[in-house]
Scaffold this active site. Structure first.
Site, PDB file in Angstrom:
ATOM      1  CB  THR A 196      10.240   4.343   6.878  1.00 50.02           C
ATOM      2  OG1 THR A 196       9.120   4.438   6.000  1.00 50.02           O
ATOM      3  CG2 THR A 196       9.745   3.964   8.263  1.00 50.02           C
TER       4      THR A 196
ATOM      5  CB  THR B 171      11.814  -7.624  -6.762  1.00 52.53           C
ATOM      6  OG1 THR B 171      12.333  -7.663  -8.085  1.00 52.53           O
ATOM      7  CG2 THR B 171      10.348  -7.223  -6.819  1.00 52.53           C
TER       8      THR B 171
ATOM      9  CB  SER C  43       5.941   7.354  -3.441  1.00 58.14           C
ATOM     10  OG  SER C  43       5.658   6.221  -2.655  1.00 58.14           O
TER      11      SER C  43
ATOM     12  CD  GLN D 189       2.215 -11.466 -16.931  1.00 57.40           C
ATOM     13  OE1 GLN D 189       1.413 -11.842 -16.086  1.00 57.40           O
ATOM     14  NE2 GLN D 189       1.837 -11.151 -18.160  1.00 57.40           N
ATOM     15  CB  CYS D 190       7.384 -16.466 -13.584  1.00 56.11           C
ATOM     16  SG  CYS D 190       6.074 -17.332 -14.465  1.00 56.11           S
TER      17      CYS D 190
END
Length: 349
Positions: free
Chosen positions: A16, A169, A62, A281-282
């Site tokens: 972008t 992340t 992507s 997963q946390c």
């Protein structure tokens, strides 16, 4: 090289940030980065030598694949002695994967490699791209009194925060604060001044030569546990032809179902040479497989701790190590030690 006039190589992969609006059609288009000064005139105020390299065909993030990481490594290696720092403009969706991969593929890195991008095109009025770009360049050029770089590692700069790349992340698709490092503090914060956290920045040995790595193996997968997951699905995944490693997203501190059949599936896979790495997963916290019996069962089966790593980091580190080593034991050994500050060694209790 004169420390008073740093030289920076700006590498545009796509994304972008590199868009401007065509005044006739209204469509967003990539602009040529050899025209960068015309589009970002503020850069003229820097007393830096700024050159640019643009991918011949800009890549939407992507569509980023490991071959693009290898290309970035080659560009940096080929120009390593010519520049004091590197700024990579990259789409946000996979930026954390690229930053993580480069942290492993650029062994003995002792110069800044700063990835940045934007949520709005650089050609729009309210863009966050200009501030991100300008500050990333300033950080890449920053030197200590002895002329060595202030931040000699792979980082992401976004919305006032400089983050270790392999700790980062993407957490927001709409706001400017797109990235976060949950388990490691910011390396710098940009306000009126740029405040560096010197004790958090990785120490390096500039006398060691950069060792570029280009090989990788993408025979990896992420398996997320959830209540009710079918064992036949897990079995099919673990028997995927060519599969070499699994990132297992477990609950809490690294816990998983205690069903003997589930544990046996994991143990059988490990005995076949498949590496299984446990990550929570946390978003915040670490894997502690010795804390509860459910974690101990995984440890006994041969599952490796991912400590407080991100999923992006574990995937790219596995690809990197699998590309270097045929032996599962060698890969497992590499996963159990920090190579580029990607996890906290004592975080597994």
């Amino acid at each position: 090289m004169n420390a008073k006039t740093p030289s920076i190589l700006l590498i545009y992969t796509g994304g972008t940030i590199g868009m401007i609006q065509n005044s006739e059609t209204g469509a967003l288009e990539s602009f040529r980065f050899d025209k960068l000064i015309e589009n970002v005139p503020e850069l003229k105020r820097f007393n830096y030598k700024i050159d640019s390299y643009q991918f011949s065909t800009p890549i939407d993030s992507s569509d980023i694949e490991p071959k693009a990481w290898a290309k970035l490594v080659k560009i940096i290696n080929d120009n390593y002695d010519k520049y004091d720092g590197f700024v990579i403009l990259h789409g946000t969706d996979t930026m954390a994967y690229t930053a993580s991969a480069l942290s492993f593929m650029l062994e003995n890195l002792s110069k800044p490699v700063i990835l940045t991008g934007s949520q709005l095109p650089i050609g729009t009025l309210r863009t966050d791209g200009k501030e991100n770009l300008i500050t990333a360049i300033e950080i890449a050029a920053a030197q200590k009194a002895d002329g060595t770089p202030v931040v000699p590692e792979v980082c992401i700069f976004f919305e006032s925060h400089l983050l270790r790349g392999n700790r980062t992340t993407k957490i927001n698709a709409e706001n400017f604060n797109a990235f976060r490092s949950y388990n490691y503090p910011s390396l710098a914060t940009a306000g009126i001044n740029i405040k560096y956290e010197y004790d958090k920045i990785a120490p390096v040995d500039p006398s060691k030569p950069l060792i570029p790595h280009y090989t990788y193996d993408t025979n990896v997968i992420v398996l997320t546990l959830f209540p009710g997951i079918q064992e036949n699905i897990i079995r099919n995944i673990l028997y995927t032809p060519g599969l070499r490693a699994v990132v297992l997203k477990t609950y809490g501190a690294g816990n998983a179902p205690q069903k003997p059949s589930f544990i046996k599936l994991l143990k059988d896979a490990i005995e076949r040479g498949i590496i299984i790495v446990n990550v929570s997963q946390c978003l915040t916290g670490t894997v502690q497989m010795r804390l509860y019996e459910t974690g101990l069962r995984l440890l006994d089966a041969g599952v490796i701790s991912g400590y407080d790593s991100t999923v992006e980091c574990l995937l790219t580190k596995l690809m990197f190590l699998l590309g270097r080593y045929e032996s599962p034991d060698e890969v497992a050994r590499g996963m159990s030690m920090p190579l580029a500050g990607e996890f906290t060694p004592n975080s597994e209790a």
